[in-house]
Design an enzyme around this catalytic site. Sequence first.
Site, mmCIF file in Angstrom:
data_model
loop_
_atom_site.group_PDB
_atom_site.id
_atom_site.type_symbol
_atom_site.label_atom_id
_atom_site.label_comp_id
_atom_site.label_asym_id
_atom_site.label_seq_id
_atom_site.Cartn_x
_atom_site.Cartn_y
_atom_site.Cartn_z
ATOM 1 N N GLU A 88 0.484 46.253 -93.249
ATOM 2 C CA GLU A 88 0.704 47.670 -93.608
ATOM 3 C C GLU A 88 -0.280 48.617 -92.929
ATOM 4 O OE1 GLU A 88 1.177 48.361 -97.836
ATOM 5 O OE2 GLU A 88 0.985 50.528 -97.573
ATOM 6 N N ASP A 280 -5.253 31.964 -102.011
ATOM 7 C CA ASP A 280 -3.926 32.050 -102.624
ATOM 8 C C ASP A 280 -3.773 33.435 -103.255
ATOM 9 O OD1 ASP A 280 -1.718 31.919 -104.285
ATOM 10 O OD2 ASP A 280 -2.155 29.904 -105.024
ATOM 11 N N HIS A 378 -0.592 57.956 -92.837
ATOM 12 C CA HIS A 378 0.312 56.894 -92.389
ATOM 13 C C HIS A 378 0.984 57.237 -91.070
ATOM 14 C CE1 HIS A 378 0.872 53.760 -95.468
ATOM 15 N NE2 HIS A 378 0.435 54.663 -96.312
HETATM 16 P P1 NAD Z 1 -9.054 21.392 -103.794
HETATM 17 O O1 NAD Z 1 -8.618 20.436 -104.825
HETATM 18 O O2 NAD Z 1 -8.599 21.196 -102.392
HETATM 19 O O3 NAD Z 1 -10.632 21.493 -103.755
HETATM 20 C C1 NAD Z 1 -11.433 21.594 -104.888
HETATM 21 C C2 NAD Z 1 -12.321 20.391 -104.956
HETATM 22 O O4 NAD Z 1 -13.357 20.458 -103.977
HETATM 23 C C3 NAD Z 1 -13.042 20.293 -106.277
HETATM 24 O O5 NAD Z 1 -12.213 19.704 -107.216
HETATM 25 C C4 NAD Z 1 -14.296 19.481 -105.928
HETATM 26 O O6 NAD Z 1 -14.041 18.121 -106.083
HETATM 27 C C5 NAD Z 1 -14.495 19.752 -104.425
HETATM 28 N N1 NAD Z 1 -15.704 20.573 -104.158
HETATM 29 C C6 NAD Z 1 -16.625 20.382 -103.171
HETATM 30 N N2 NAD Z 1 -17.566 21.319 -103.174
HETATM 31 C C7 NAD Z 1 -17.272 22.162 -104.195
HETATM 32 C C8 NAD Z 1 -17.880 23.358 -104.701
HETATM 33 N N3 NAD Z 1 -19.001 23.882 -104.177
HETATM 34 N N4 NAD Z 1 -17.282 23.979 -105.733
HETATM 35 C C9 NAD Z 1 -16.161 23.503 -106.273
HETATM 36 N N5 NAD Z 1 -15.534 22.369 -105.849
HETATM 37 C C10 NAD Z 1 -16.078 21.706 -104.800
HETATM 38 O O7 NAD Z 1 -8.668 22.889 -104.129
HETATM 39 P P2 NAD Z 1 -8.476 23.722 -105.468
HETATM 40 O O8 NAD Z 1 -9.351 24.895 -105.320
HETATM 41 O O9 NAD Z 1 -8.592 22.887 -106.699
HETATM 42 O O10 NAD Z 1 -6.938 24.168 -105.330
HETATM 43 C C11 NAD Z 1 -6.576 25.318 -104.657
HETATM 44 C C12 NAD Z 1 -5.151 25.257 -104.155
HETATM 45 O O11 NAD Z 1 -4.242 25.008 -105.205
HETATM 46 C C13 NAD Z 1 -4.743 26.541 -103.538
HETATM 47 O O12 NAD Z 1 -4.339 26.312 -102.213
HETATM 48 C C14 NAD Z 1 -3.561 26.989 -104.386
HETATM 49 O O13 NAD Z 1 -2.593 27.620 -103.592
HETATM 50 C C15 NAD Z 1 -3.043 25.728 -104.972
HETATM 51 N N6 NAD Z 1 -2.270 25.798 -106.222
HETATM 52 C C16 NAD Z 1 -2.210 26.907 -107.017
HETATM 53 C C17 NAD Z 1 -1.506 26.902 -108.218
HETATM 54 C C18 NAD Z 1 -1.511 28.145 -109.099
HETATM 55 O O14 NAD Z 1 -2.266 29.058 -108.851
HETATM 56 N N7 NAD Z 1 -0.697 28.212 -110.146
HETATM 57 C C19 NAD Z 1 -0.848 25.751 -108.611
HETATM 58 C C20 NAD Z 1 -0.928 24.619 -107.800
HETATM 59 C C21 NAD Z 1 -1.638 24.643 -106.618
#
Ligand code: NAD
Length: 424
Positions: A88, A280, A378
């Site tokens: 946009e 996300d 715009h």
């Molecule tokens: P992920 O599981 O890939 O990574 C998170 C993991 O990284 C943690 O569980 C931990 O084990 C590790 N980690 C390492 N260093 C860390 C730190 N400093 N802090 C926290 N964790 C650390 O990713 P996620 O964040 O659990 O999931 C995100 C994804 O899920 C997004 O891409 C999203 O689009 C998707 N998603 C969203 C929904 C929703 O919003 N309703 C539903 C399903 C999936």
Amino acid sequence: MSQKSSRIPGFYKLTVEERLEKVSQFAELNEEEKLCFLKNGDLSLAIDKEIADRMIENVIGIYELPLGIATNFLINGKDYLIPMAIEETSVVAAASNAARIARVRGGFEAEASDQVMIGQVQLLHVPDIEKAINNILKARENLLEVANRQDKVLVSLGGGAKDIEIRKLGENEMLVVHLLVDVKDAMGANAVNTMVEAIAPLLEEITGGKARLKIISNLADRRLARARAVFDKEAMGGEDVVDAFLEGYRFALLDPYRAATHNKGIMNGIDAVAIATGNDWRAIEAGAHAYAARDGTYKPLTRYWKDDDGNLVGEIELPIAVGVVGGAVSIHKKAQICRKILGVKTAKELAMILASVGLAQNFAALLALSTVGIQKGHMELHAQNIAVMAGAKGDQIDEVAQRMIKEGKIRLDRAKELMKELYG
Ligand code: NAD
């Protein structure tokens, strides 16, 4: 105070390469990182076919958006250049302009809560609701332990499942168990979803019910970010402008039709940074709008008032679930470089930046709306887009756009006529 300044006058007048050079100096990008942005066609430097093919299903290619940099942001005394990926017109300029005005009185002050997400387990056909609640509370430690066994990394970082809450929905129709998880620097959906799926069988056992849905909630109201700024009345154009602004704001307070557009403007900024950093944005959108309606009426996510000196004070509060690790955040090369440009290391800091950008965007939109109207800003790029749609290329784009602006007729039919008149 920070050494590097995000105040770069005339940034918008530079060429794409010159801007990239400035940003590279600011963020200390190396040659490879710079090339990643310039060599659009060289996919080996961005996400390549193989990575894309693993990120989602049925991949046929890679889709691109322009990446702009908002300047002038000063947040908690630190200068930030803000990468924004968006289609946009005017959003990047508006954010930079708002940040320039906020800077006069010290920029944005922001804060964020701990990064606590809520996972939900829906329990149906529970024979004795009160007894079940009692049993869940008694099993609290065990439930937390089972949840935490799923993510040793998160627990080792001080995060993990921290608490359990129970809600009754309908006329004893279902129990909903909330698992509160500190997800630290991740967005957390995968982490939380794994945990709620792991505790569901245990919940069935201790309640005698059936666990149906097990999923994160995007109403992340335990993961809030706030930002506040004082907008100098003189920099805004005088106290009359502040008054006009507040009249415009009041409209959003009283009317959900207006509040929806008001909040959309906030999300223009927040989504653009979320996309640039590989986050996300649908999750943030869902959380923001649900939070805006938390009292039963859809309300603006910002508040404005006048201080004793007649300056405008603005404040925003909303849930922001973003990560700097995990998900696409760790796979997408350009997202990583955007994080480097921001210089963020934690999800909390990124959330504070997003809140500040949201406030800036909303301020800029309301300022324009309550004074000159939104179309003026715009016009230039809009006219250029129309010229491109009419087939203009290179210098023709500016020529056709400028003529349409002068005539006050920014329309595709006129652009096509001009193309014929000027270039046959
Ligand atoms: P992920 O599981 O890939 O990574 C998170 C993991 O990284 C943690 O569980 C931990 O084990 C590790 N980690 C390492 N260093 C860390 C730190 N400093 N802090 C926290 N964790 C650390 O990713 P996620 O964040 O659990 O999931 C995100 C994804 O899920 C997004 O891409 C999203 O689009 C998707 N998603 C969203 C929904 C929703 O919003 N309703 C539903 C399903 C999936």
